[in-house]
Design a protein around this motif. Structure first.
Motif, short mmCIF file in Angstrom:
data_model
loop_
_atom_site.label_atom_id
_atom_site.label_comp_id
_atom_site.label_asym_id
_atom_site.label_seq_id
_atom_site.Cartn_x
_atom_site.Cartn_y
_atom_site.Cartn_z
N CYS A 239 -19.50 18.58 23.71
CA CYS A 239 -20.24 18.65 22.51
C CYS A 239 -21.46 18.07 22.85
O CYS A 239 -21.59 16.76 23.43
CB CYS A 239 -19.46 18.00 21.39
N PHE A 240 -22.75 18.49 22.44
CA PHE A 240 -24.00 17.90 22.51
C PHE A 240 -24.52 17.31 21.29
O PHE A 240 -24.34 18.04 20.17
CB PHE A 240 -24.98 18.97 23.09
N VAL A 241 -25.02 16.15 21.11
CA VAL A 241 -25.56 15.51 20.02
C VAL A 241 -27.02 15.45 20.13
O VAL A 241 -27.67 14.92 21.10
CB VAL A 241 -24.84 14.01 19.86
N SER A 242 -27.64 15.74 18.73
CA SER A 242 -28.92 15.72 18.92
C SER A 242 -29.43 14.77 17.50
O SER A 242 -28.93 15.00 16.34
CB SER A 242 -29.59 17.06 18.52
N LYS A 243 -30.30 13.76 17.82
CA LYS A 243 -31.19 13.17 16.56
C LYS A 243 -32.88 13.49 17.17
O LYS A 243 -33.07 13.27 18.17
CB LYS A 243 -30.87 11.63 16.70
N SER A 244 -33.40 13.87 15.98
CA SER A 244 -34.72 14.26 16.15
C SER A 244 -36.01 13.58 15.61
O SER A 244 -36.78 14.18 14.86
CB SER A 244 -34.78 15.82 15.86
N GLY A 245 -35.76 12.02 15.30
CA GLY A 245 -36.85 11.39 14.76
C GLY A 245 -36.77 11.47 13.53
O GLY A 245 -36.08 11.57 12.52
N THR A 246 -38.26 11.69 12.77
CA THR A 246 -38.28 11.45 11.45
C THR A 246 -39.81 11.85 11.13
O THR A 246 -40.75 11.80 11.84
CB THR A 246 -38.16 9.97 10.89
N ASP A 247 -39.96 12.23 9.86
CA ASP A 247 -41.36 12.41 9.15
C ASP A 247 -42.26 13.46 9.82
O ASP A 247 -43.39 13.19 9.65
CB ASP A 247 -42.23 11.08 9.21
N PHE A 248 -41.83 14.32 10.07
CA PHE A 248 -42.55 15.62 10.71
C PHE A 248 -43.23 15.16 11.90
O PHE A 248 -44.39 15.70 12.25
CB PHE A 248 -43.51 16.34 9.69
N GLN A 249 -43.00 13.81 12.71
CA GLN A 249 -43.68 13.52 13.69
C GLN A 249 -43.26 14.28 15.07
O GLN A 249 -43.69 14.20 16.14
CB GLN A 249 -43.58 11.99 13.92
N ASP B 298 -21.38 10.11 14.46
CA ASP B 298 -21.72 11.66 15.08
C ASP B 298 -21.27 11.66 16.57
O ASP B 298 -20.66 12.54 17.12
CB ASP B 298 -23.39 11.88 15.29
N GLN B 299 -21.14 10.40 17.18
CA GLN B 299 -20.53 10.14 18.50
C GLN B 299 -18.94 10.46 18.34
O GLN B 299 -18.39 10.94 19.23
CB GLN B 299 -20.94 8.93 19.26
N ARG B 300 -18.75 9.73 17.22
CA ARG B 300 -17.20 9.76 17.35
C ARG B 300 -16.82 11.11 16.86
O ARG B 300 -15.59 11.77 17.20
CB ARG B 300 -16.62 8.83 16.12
N LEU B 301 -17.60 11.60 16.14
CA LEU B 301 -17.31 13.16 15.52
C LEU B 301 -17.38 14.27 16.93
O LEU B 301 -16.23 14.87 16.86
CB LEU B 301 -18.53 13.81 14.78
N ALA B 302 -18.23 13.90 17.85
CA ALA B 302 -18.33 14.67 18.90
C ALA B 302 -17.11 14.51 20.07
O ALA B 302 -16.62 15.39 20.48
CB ALA B 302 -19.57 14.59 19.84
N ASP B 303 -16.60 13.40 20.06
CA ASP B 303 -15.61 12.92 20.84
C ASP B 303 -14.03 13.33 20.24
O ASP B 303 -13.27 13.32 21.15
CB ASP B 303 -15.39 11.43 21.09
N SER B 304 -14.04 13.52 19.08
CA SER B 304 -12.62 13.75 18.47
C SER B 304 -12.41 14.99 17.86
O SER B 304 -11.26 15.35 17.49
CB SER B 304 -12.78 12.85 16.97
#
Length: 546
Positions: free
Chosen positions: A215-225, A186-192
């Motif tokens: 570009c802004f990158v978001s990762k949002s955890g897991t499992d409805f938490q 994802d970081q490579r995608l945002a940079d490239s």
């Protein structure tokens, strides 16, 4: 004129019921929370929902459709586990969803999309044209147990350039990639890829928000938490979108959506009586979080690999961190069938292979090739130990392997008996070398790992203590020692007491050096030097094969 849009992002959801610890999550609180806190937001989902979970083993993912449909999703991409039950099932599930799925870099050989996916979507919102497209990474293509026929993968950077160019030509104001890839990709995608404004990423189970250039990158955890509320704003004449993000944890004090609460209760009640039966007890916490089982030795991995190995009388046992699901810490105390099936939801049987020392070495190299990424291929083992050097290039990292109770050096030319999952034996997660190993016990005769573990906990009545520092199994007649304040077990109750612990069977060079006398440390700088000591679990009385 300032332009503004809000998003809700979430990814990798498996368990629809709440957990016992905060943030408790659960689909009912999650649905209510996104509606209460961001009613005007565009909801984006980054894949993995139909499997693996306890319920999905019974419903093949169908129970997730009404949950997702209540989230008012505007666009989603497939994750690798969404294809676990094959493409026909994926198509049926996708058709039942009330939102579009996107995936632009994986197709059939004739160019048609996987499942019901489209390459992209243009969505108009508040006088804005927002372009979405979906991407997956090549690494997880090899993990699919039943991949679509004639599936073709294309480099995600190349496809992203094409999609951004097309969406710009369509006068899109903001362009979003919805991905199911590890953070480095994802970081490579945002940079490239110039012109890409947002990357909503899945596949990783941790939470992270970061700006990469424009570009802004978001990762949002897991499992409805947890989920993320993002607000993107651009002033008149501005070239770059300014993004602010807010992390929302789904905690027990939050109200639940009543309709979803009833749905979850009905689905869980259907199988709860059998699953909630206690099958054993543990004196140690079981840490099954992704960071614990995908980057280092795990006490649970040691225990499960050992039970599997002993069940079939194999010399070696090999699992991978991705086998162990639920992303939870189970505190010492009773273990239920539900716990075991949640940790081990996959439906492929165990097998026994005939493997040479050289092939084992290659398998281990694959297992640590992605370290320190939280990659599912990271090994969990029994019957041997090994040391690796993360500073070396991938596939050149393993520097020591020792097998058996007698601390023997790995013989590259000798043949060993290896117990593993059929999933790994068929070359998934990069374990291609195992496809070359003849089956001693084939998959048609093997049992599910979850069944093996439950049977071991319930049926073993006399198992002597394992060596110091290793897991212990004691019989059902042993008295529960009460390290937690619950009622002592009655003698007639079923189940063993187990005490799995890490014992140093998987270490980096640095970790190993710190635990070895200085006069012996020079051995660790020699590539492919085999020797030192072994710490594999051995028992005086093997588990019976009921």
């Amino acid at each position: 004129m300032t332009k503004r849009v809000r998003f809700v992002h979430f990814n990798d959801v498996y368990r629809i019921g709440p957990k016992d610890t905060e943030p408790v999550g659960g689909a009912a609180r999650f649905v209510r929370a996104i509606h209460d806190k961001a009613p005007d937001a565009l909801v984006v989902f980054s894949g993995d929902c139909f499997n693996p979970s306890l319920l999905s083993s019974a419903t093949k993912g169908a129970h997730m459709v009404p949950v997702l449909n209540k989230c008012n999703i505007v666009a989603a991409t497939y994750g690798n586990h969404d294809l676990d039950f094959g493409e026909d099932t994926l198509i049926k599930l996708s058709n039942d969803c009330n939102f579009p799925w996107l995936l632009a870099n994986m197709h059939h050989a004739d160019g048609s999309c996987i499942g019901t996916a489209k390459n992209h979507l243009i969505h108009e919102h508040n006088d804005l044209r927002i372009g979405f497209f979906g991407l997956g990474e090549e690494e997880w293509v090899g993990t699919l147990p039943d991949p679509p026929e004639n599936m073709v993968y294309r480099d995600f950077i190349e496809v992203a350039h094409e999609q951004v160019k097309f969406l710009k030509e369509q006068k899109c104001d903001l362009i979003v990639a919805i991905t199911h890839m590890r953070l480095p990709n994802d970081q490579r995608l945002a940079d490239s890829v110039p012109g890409l404004d947002l990357v909503f990423g899945g596949h990783d189970h941790f939470y992270k928000q970061e700006q990469h250039g424009d570009c802004f990158v978001s990762k949002s955890g897991t499992d409805f938490q947890e989920f993320t509320i993002l607000e993107a704003e651009r002033g008149a004449g501005g070239e770059r979108w300014q993004v602010k993000s807010e992390r929302i944890e789904v905690v027990g004090s939050m109200p639940q959506d009543s309709e979803m609460e009833k749905l979850v209760e009905d689905m869980e009640a259907h199988i709860s009586e059998t699953l909630d039966k206690v099958v054993g007890y543990t004196e140690t916490d079981w840490d099954v979080r992704a960071e614990a089982v995908r980057t280092k030795e795990s006490n649970v991995g040691n225990f499960f690999a050992g039970v599997m190995r002993l069940r079939y009388g194999a010399e070696l046992g090999l699992l991978c961190g991705g086998t162990l699901r639920s992303d939870t810490v189970y505190e010492a105390g009773p273990i239920t069938a539900r716990d075991i099936n949640t940790i081990l939801p996959f439906q492929d049987p165990c097998v026994v292979l005939s493997i040479t020392g050289q092939q084992l070495l290659e398998a281990l190299e694959n297992g640590v090739s992605k370290y320190p990424a939280h990659d599912g291929r990271f090994p969990q083992i029994s019957g041997f130990r090994f040391t690796f050097d993360p500073a070396m290039p991938p596939m050149e990292r393993v520097v020591e392997v020792l097998v058996g109770e007698e601390h023997e050096e790995l013989d590259l030319n000798r043949t060993y008996r290896l117990a593993t999952r059929y999933y790994l034996a068929t070359g998934h997660d990069g374990y291609d070398i195992l496809q070359k190993c003849p089956e001693i016990l084939d998959h048609e005769l093997g049992s599910l790992l979850s069944t093996i573990v439950i049977s071991a906990l319930k049926e073993v009545t006399v198992v002597k203590r394992w060596k110091e520092r290793h897991s212990m199994l004691r019989g059902a007649i042993a008295a529960w020692k009460g390290i937690r304040p619950w009622t002592q077990r009655r003698p007639e109750q079923e189940g063993c007491i187990v005490c799995p612990r890490p014992d140093g069977r998987i270490q980096t060079v640095e970790q190993r050096s710190n635990s070895v006398p200085p006069e012996k440390r020079t051995r660790y700088s020699v590539s492919y030097a085999y020797g030192v000591e072994v710490g594999s679990p051995q028992v005086d009385h093997p588990l019976s094969s009921h």
